[in-house]
Design a protein around this motif. Structure first.
Motif, PDB file in Angstrom:
ATOM      1  N   ASP A  29       0.858  -1.238   0.153  1.00  0.00           N
ATOM      2  CA  ASP A  29      -0.322  -0.093  -0.073  1.00  0.00           C
ATOM      3  C   ASP A  29       1.065   1.372   0.017  1.00  0.00           C
ATOM      4  OD1 ASP A  29       0.825  -0.464   2.517  1.00  0.00           O
ATOM      5  OD2 ASP A  29      -1.244  -0.029   3.267  1.00  0.00           O
ATOM      6  N   VAL A  30       2.353   1.812  -0.320  1.00  0.00           N
ATOM      7  CA  VAL A  30       2.686   2.218  -0.669  1.00  0.00           C
ATOM      8  C   VAL A  30       2.144   3.414  -1.680  1.00  0.00           C
ATOM      9  CG1 VAL A  30       4.698   1.359  -0.652  1.00  0.00           C
ATOM     10  CG2 VAL A  30       3.743   2.164  -2.534  1.00  0.00           C
ATOM     11  N   ARG A  31       2.206   4.541  -1.846  1.00  0.00           N
ATOM     12  CA  ARG A  31       1.261   5.248  -2.306  1.00  0.00           C
ATOM     13  C   ARG A  31       1.961   5.617  -4.013  1.00  0.00           C
ATOM     14  NH1 ARG A  31       4.299  10.723  -1.075  1.00  0.00           N
ATOM     15  NH2 ARG A  31       5.965  10.634  -2.804  1.00  0.00           N
ATOM     16  N   PRO A  32       0.708   5.544  -5.221  1.00  0.00           N
ATOM     17  CA  PRO A  32       1.228   5.482  -6.575  1.00  0.00           C
ATOM     18  C   PRO A  32       1.976   6.553  -6.569  1.00  0.00           C
ATOM     19  CG  PRO A  32      -0.970   5.487  -6.022  1.00  0.00           C
ATOM     20  CD  PRO A  32      -0.438   5.932  -4.819  1.00  0.00           C
ATOM     21  N   GLY A  33       3.794   6.093  -7.352  1.00  0.00           N
ATOM     22  CA  GLY A  33       4.671   6.562  -8.232  1.00  0.00           C
ATOM     23  C   GLY A  33       5.740   6.670  -6.884  1.00  0.00           C
ATOM     24  N   ALA A  34       5.254   6.087  -5.896  1.00  0.00           N
ATOM     25  CA  ALA A  34       6.663   5.862  -5.480  1.00  0.00           C
ATOM     26  C   ALA A  34       7.131   4.437  -5.050  1.00  0.00           C
ATOM     27  CB  ALA A  34       6.509   6.158  -3.428  1.00  0.00           C
ATOM     28  N   LEU A  35       8.011   4.131  -4.583  1.00  0.00           N
ATOM     29  CA  LEU A  35       8.943   3.302  -4.550  1.00  0.00           C
ATOM     30  C   LEU A  35       9.453   2.660  -3.673  1.00  0.00           C
ATOM     31  CD1 LEU A  35      10.963   2.524  -8.253  1.00  0.00           C
ATOM     32  CD2 LEU A  35       8.765   1.387  -7.518  1.00  0.00           C
ATOM     33  N   PHE A  36       9.484   1.746  -2.506  1.00  0.00           N
ATOM     34  CA  PHE A  36      10.204   1.070  -1.574  1.00  0.00           C
ATOM     35  C   PHE A  36      11.188   0.386  -1.752  1.00  0.00           C
ATOM     36  CE2 PHE A  36      10.954  -0.876   2.410  1.00  0.00           C
ATOM     37  CZ  PHE A  36      11.261  -0.011   3.382  1.00  0.00           C
ATOM     38  N   VAL A  37      12.557   0.320  -1.113  1.00  0.00           N
ATOM     39  CA  VAL A  37      13.121  -0.612  -1.179  1.00  0.00           C
ATOM     40  C   VAL A  37      14.061  -0.490   0.380  1.00  0.00           C
ATOM     41  CG1 VAL A  37      15.892  -1.683  -2.323  1.00  0.00           C
ATOM     42  CG2 VAL A  37      14.012  -0.228  -3.472  1.00  0.00           C
ATOM     43  N   PRO A  38      14.503  -2.467   0.871  1.00  0.00           N
ATOM     44  CA  PRO A  38      14.263  -1.784   2.220  1.00  0.00           C
ATOM     45  C   PRO A  38      16.174  -1.451   2.146  1.00  0.00           C
ATOM     46  CG  PRO A  38      14.102  -4.035   2.009  1.00  0.00           C
ATOM     47  CD  PRO A  38      13.437  -3.182   1.307  1.00  0.00           C
ATOM     48  N   PHE A  39      17.467  -1.249   3.186  1.00  0.00           N
ATOM     49  CA  PHE A  39      18.612  -0.996   2.773  1.00  0.00           C
ATOM     50  C   PHE A  39      19.359  -1.204   3.587  1.00  0.00           C
ATOM     51  CE2 PHE A  39      17.177   2.046   6.651  1.00  0.00           C
ATOM     52  CZ  PHE A  39      17.631   1.659   7.561  1.00  0.00           C
ATOM     53  N   ARG A  40      18.871  -2.650   3.977  1.00  0.00           N
ATOM     54  CA  ARG A  40      19.478  -3.401   4.978  1.00  0.00           C
ATOM     55  C   ARG A  40      20.342  -4.504   4.480  1.00  0.00           C
ATOM     56  NH1 ARG A  40      17.850  -1.759   9.773  1.00  0.00           N
ATOM     57  NH2 ARG A  40      15.678  -2.130  10.714  1.00  0.00           N
TER      58      ARG A  40
END
Lengths: 166, 223
Positions: free
Chosen positions: B157-168
């Protein structure tokens, strides 16, 4: 309109426009120095905003900002902008670190000159009981001081590295 | 004696940074949600944040029972130094995952934790994934002007237009050991973000970058 106000407004208009250009040039020239590049770009935006606000004030009060000061008006030259002395031609021959220190020094001196002009304008506005002018100076001066603090801090940070490695 | 003082509404009571019943300093900087004018704010609630040396703190703007902004010595808003464009249409942000700590040098060696989140992934909204025909678990490449990483897609459910990547995820536990290699596709999120930091605190800015999302076939090449 008061000649002193016209003088101070013109000095600030030239000074802020000049500083915006210097900051943009420094940001471009020192791209590899990430903090210089990004922060100088942001600070140039602030100076351009100041230029716009000064221009609006000048328009309200019919101060002419265009063109060189009228011939014979020596008082305008008293507050000539800072930073026109450094010659761009020598830049290529300089060590990049030294060039950076030189640019930071020029930025600091230009911002300090603007800060002093804002101080003059603020004092003048109070003496002349001119709230609009005082609010212009109160809004802009803190941001000019922020520019001087940053350039001073960067000189503090960069000098040891640059000057010990010559 | 005051009978009832609402400590949420007025956490400072009669006190100000200058003493009891002294006026609060004038506040000029404010940051309000789009479309909210200062006059429309129903209440300005003095927050219980710490005062700085100039004796100021923030006010919280409330409208219809919701927080719509702040007023006070909040830092001036600066636009991100890199905005999405045609080539890099997404806003990439990086963050944490529950199962790991820092660079996973401890948690990655704990079998249960490692099994819970063994590989880097990319989160995208269903809306953005479905348009190019991507689905949960598809291999993708996230690239920015500085570098790229390869990962499996997760619809979230990240907002449209966004990408999320964990930095670990770095390279200490990969065959290559210290960077991408033949059997180690790139996976370090922080190597794709912009090299920039706060000028006062020097906190690095790992949270925004403009990025592109490309589908990979299962062999690792672009489709």
């Amino acid at each position: 309109m008061n000649d002193g106000i016209a003088l101070a407004v013109r000095a600030l208009h030239r000074g802020e426009r000049n500083l915006a250009g210097e900051l943009a040039r420094a940001a471009d020239r020192h791209r590899a120095e990430h903090e210089i590049h990004h922060v100088a770009t942001d600070l140039a935006v602030r100076s351009r905003e100041h230029v716009r606000r000064i221009a609006a004030t000048a328009a309200d009060r019919e101060v002419d900002l265009t063109g060189p000061p009228e011939a014979g008006d020596a008082s305008d030259a008293v507050f000539a902008p800072h930073g026109t002395r450094s010659s761009a031609e020598t830049a290529d021959a300089l060590d990049p670190g030294l060039l950076l220190l030189r640019d930071l020094r020029e930025l600091h001196l230009s911002a300090t000159a603007n800060s002093l002009h804002w101080e003059m304008l603020a004092q003048l506005a109070q003496a002349a009981r001119d709230p609009a002018l005082l609010s212009l100076a109160s809004a802009c001066h803190p941001r000019t001081l922020r520019q001087t603090r940053w350039t001073n801090t960067m000189i503090k940070t960069m000098s040891p590295q640059v000057l010990t490695s010559l | 004696m005051e009978l009832s003082l609402d400590r949420i509404d007025r956490p400072w009571g009669e006190r100000t940074p200058y003493g009891r019943a002294e006026p609060w300093p004038t506040r000029v900087d404010s940051c309000l949600a789009d479309g909210v004018e200062p006059e429309a704010v129903a209440r300005w609630v003095q927050s219980a944040s710490l005062l700085d040396s100039r004796g100021d703190a923030m006010d919280i703007a409330v409208l219809d029972g919701r927080i719509v902004g702040v007023r006070g010595r909040a830092a001036e808003y600066l636009a991100p130094h890199e905005e999405p464009d045609e080539e890099y249409p997404f806003q990439l942000t990086t963050g944490r995952t529950l199962y790991h700590f820092h660079t996973r040098t401890k948690t990655g060696r704990t079998p249960q934790l490692n099994a819970a989140a063994p590989e880097v992934w990319v989160e995208v909204s269903a809306e953005d994934a479905h348009r190019p025909g991507l689905g949960e678990g598809d291999p993708v490449e996230v690239s920015t002007p500085r570098g790229s990483l390869q990962a499996r897609l997760r619809l979230s459910d990240v907002r449209p237009g966004a990408l999320f990547v964990p930095f670990r995820y770095g390279y200490w536990d990969t065959p290559a050991g210290s960077g991408p290699g033949e059997k180690t596709p790139p996976r370090a999120a922080n190597e794709t973000t912009i090299t920039d930091w706060d000028p006062a605190s020097k906190q690095p800015l790992f949270k925004t970058a403009a990025a592109a999302l490309t589908a990979l076939d299962h062999g690792g090449g672009t489709r």
